[in-house]
Motif scaffolding. Structure first.
Motif, PDB file in Angstrom:
ATOM      1  N   PRO A 146       6.869   6.595  -2.436  1.00 16.13           N
ATOM      2  CA  PRO A 146       6.424   7.658  -2.858  1.00 16.13           C
ATOM      3  C   PRO A 146       6.161   8.262  -1.225  1.00 16.13           C
ATOM      4  O   PRO A 146       5.765   7.691  -0.136  1.00 16.13           O
ATOM      5  N   GLU A 147       6.433   9.728  -1.067  1.00 15.53           N
ATOM      6  CA  GLU A 147       6.066  10.310   0.248  1.00 15.53           C
ATOM      7  C   GLU A 147       4.745  10.275   0.316  1.00 15.53           C
ATOM      8  O   GLU A 147       3.680  10.662  -0.599  1.00 15.53           O
ATOM      9  N   PRO A 148       4.117   9.859   1.370  1.00 15.27           N
ATOM     10  CA  PRO A 148       2.552   9.545   1.757  1.00 15.27           C
ATOM     11  C   PRO A 148       2.000  11.069   1.824  1.00 15.27           C
ATOM     12  O   PRO A 148       2.513  12.079   2.478  1.00 15.27           O
ATOM     13  N   ALA A 154       0.896  -1.050  -0.028  1.00 15.95           N
ATOM     14  CA  ALA A 154      -0.015   0.266   0.033  1.00 15.95           C
ATOM     15  C   ALA A 154       0.913   1.200   0.013  1.00 15.95           C
ATOM     16  O   ALA A 154       0.787   2.312  -0.796  1.00 15.95           O
ATOM     17  N   ALA A 155       2.064   1.242   0.921  1.00 16.88           N
ATOM     18  CA  ALA A 155       2.807   2.340   0.819  1.00 16.88           C
ATOM     19  C   ALA A 155       3.380   2.687  -0.570  1.00 16.88           C
ATOM     20  O   ALA A 155       3.503   3.710  -1.000  1.00 16.88           O
ATOM     21  N   ARG A 156       3.784   1.678  -1.137  1.00 17.23           N
ATOM     22  CA  ARG A 156       4.459   1.686  -2.412  1.00 17.23           C
ATOM     23  C   ARG A 156       3.530   2.208  -3.637  1.00 17.23           C
ATOM     24  O   ARG A 156       3.842   2.960  -4.689  1.00 17.23           O
ATOM     25  N   ASP A 157       2.420   2.029  -3.298  1.00 16.06           N
ATOM     26  CA  ASP A 157       1.276   2.290  -4.168  1.00 16.06           C
ATOM     27  C   ASP A 157       0.703   3.742  -4.016  1.00 16.06           C
ATOM     28  O   ASP A 157      -0.264   4.238  -4.549  1.00 16.06           O
ATOM     29  N   GLY A 158       1.095   4.481  -2.827  1.00 16.66           N
ATOM     30  CA  GLY A 158       0.830   5.785  -2.512  1.00 16.66           C
ATOM     31  C   GLY A 158      -0.638   5.607  -1.892  1.00 16.66           C
ATOM     32  O   GLY A 158      -1.068   6.587  -1.892  1.00 16.66           O
ATOM     33  N   ALA A 159      -0.816   4.334  -1.303  1.00 15.94           N
ATOM     34  CA  ALA A 159      -2.180   4.196  -0.852  1.00 15.94           C
ATOM     35  C   ALA A 159      -2.087   4.126   0.791  1.00 15.94           C
ATOM     36  O   ALA A 159      -3.302   3.691   1.487  1.00 15.94           O
ATOM     37  N   LEU A 160      -1.113   4.590   1.384  1.00 16.03           N
ATOM     38  CA  LEU A 160      -1.147   4.453   2.875  1.00 16.03           C
ATOM     39  C   LEU A 160      -0.994   5.936   3.256  1.00 16.03           C
ATOM     40  O   LEU A 160       0.226   6.380   3.304  1.00 16.03           O
ATOM     41  N   PRO A 161      -2.096   6.721   3.703  1.00 16.42           N
ATOM     42  CA  PRO A 161      -1.938   7.768   4.134  1.00 16.42           C
ATOM     43  C   PRO A 161      -1.197   8.167   5.524  1.00 16.42           C
ATOM     44  O   PRO A 161      -1.112   7.107   6.536  1.00 16.42           O
ATOM     45  N   ALA A 162      -0.430   9.387   5.919  1.00 15.78           N
ATOM     46  CA  ALA A 162       0.055   9.471   7.300  1.00 15.78           C
ATOM     47  C   ALA A 162      -1.055  10.404   7.934  1.00 15.78           C
ATOM     48  O   ALA A 162      -1.420  11.462   7.739  1.00 15.78           O
ATOM     49  N   THR A 163      -1.810   9.661   8.847  1.00 18.78           N
ATOM     50  CA  THR A 163      -2.642  10.313   9.723  1.00 18.78           C
ATOM     51  C   THR A 163      -2.372  10.731  11.096  1.00 18.78           C
ATOM     52  O   THR A 163      -1.191  10.246  11.550  1.00 18.78           O
ATOM     53  N   VAL A 209       4.480   6.622   9.351  1.00 17.67           N
ATOM     54  CA  VAL A 209       4.501   6.493   7.832  1.00 17.67           C
ATOM     55  C   VAL A 209       5.211   6.831   6.943  1.00 17.67           C
ATOM     56  O   VAL A 209       5.800   6.091   5.827  1.00 17.67           O
ATOM     57  N   PRO A 210       5.889   8.144   7.096  1.00 25.77           N
ATOM     58  CA  PRO A 210       6.817   8.562   6.109  1.00 25.77           C
ATOM     59  C   PRO A 210       8.321   7.778   6.440  1.00 25.77           C
ATOM     60  O   PRO A 210       8.756   7.680   5.508  1.00 25.77           O
TER      61      PRO A 210
END
Length: 280
Positions: free
Chosen positions: A242-244, A182-191, A232-233
């Motif tokens: 990618p940068e989340p 998910a992180a590599r797909d840019g689908a893991l947000p930093a909340t 997450v970052p």
């Protein structure tokens, strides 16, 4: 000691079994499939195939094993279905506890989770109430945990381990895990949601120690609870992802205290998620 491990072919079950065998324990590992039995046997333990939802099969397995202790590491996480996992916590635990009581087993150590407390900024301790009135779908998860923990405490020596988010080899946070994808797909947000972590090897080590502990409940988490805006970052950079995106979830989560664990003299190999998150 002879230990009956339910969920022996899972990620935590494999790590526990390896450590327990190295310490000289005799391990009977329950799994629901022939493939899982092969994994248990390859580790050097004695496999037994039984579905946790089959009360009779579980009763026979535990009775025939005649263990000194039962270690309950049953999960149903492969499909990410929280309802299925909660059902296993309720019905599977009930069957396992009933089987242990019928076989005269005095001691059980069980895997629970630490993200069970109401949101807040004060670090949660084991004495805090569970968030049983949370809205769905979280309510189903919390009530499954409450059912698991209540059943385990029926044993004369019931030990509940509330683990943080497991990371390390074989977990969702491994480099080939679903959270890493998910992180590599840019689908893991930093909340802003705070989470607590524990490395799978630390979880296994604590579970093995807990076989000799008195009845009680323990938060098994590392020393650094962290919001998604912190971890997450870092996770993304380790993976080369990618940068989340920064996203507000509306849930601040809750830091979880490991003060009871530390006061008991337990020291983790990975005291912070920064030591290994995404590196294995």
């Amino acid at each position: 000691m002879k230990i009956f491990v339910a969920g022996a072919s899972g990620v935590l079950g494999r790590a526990f079994t390896r450590r327990a065998l190295a310490d000289g324990h005799d391990i009977v590992g329950m799994t629901r499939s022939a493939r899982g039995a092969d994994v248990v046997a390859a580790a050097g333990a004695h496999p037994v195939v039984a579905d946790a939802f089959d009360a009779d099969a579980v009763a026979v397995a535990v009775a025939q094993a005649r263990p000194d202790a039962v270690v309950h590491l049953l999960t149903d996480l492969a499909g990410g279905d929280r309802t299925a996992n909660s059902r296993l916590r309720e019905a599977g635990t009930r069957n396992l506890v009933d089987a242990a009581l019928a076989a005269g087993v005095q001691r059980m150590v069980a895997e629970s989770i630490s993200w069970v407390y109401p949101s807040g900024t004060r670090p949660a301790t084991e004495d805090d109430a569970l968030d049983v009135e949370a809205p769905e779908p979280r309510r189903t998860t919390i009530r499954g945990v409450a059912a698991l923990e209540g059943a385990v405490r029926e044993l004369p020596v019931g030990v509940v381990l509330r683990f943080g988010q497991l990371y390390g080899p074989g977990t969702w946070f491994a480099r080939n895990g679903s959270t890493a994808d998910a992180a590599r797909d840019g689908a893991l947000p930093a909340t802003e949601t705070v989470a607590s972590f524990v490395h799978v090897e630390d979880a296994a080590a604590v579970a093995l120690q807990a076989v000799a502990w008195p009845a009680g409940t323990w938060n098994v988490v590392d020393d650094e609870p962290a919001p998604g805006t912190a971890w997450v970052p870092v996770f993304a950079r380790v993976l080369g992802a990618p940068e989340p995106a920064a996203v507000t979830s509306g849930d601040i989560g809750r830091p979880v205290s490991n003060a009871r664990l530390r006061a008991a003299g337990v020291r983790l190999l990975h005291p912070s998620w920064r030591d290994g998150l995404g590196r294995e």
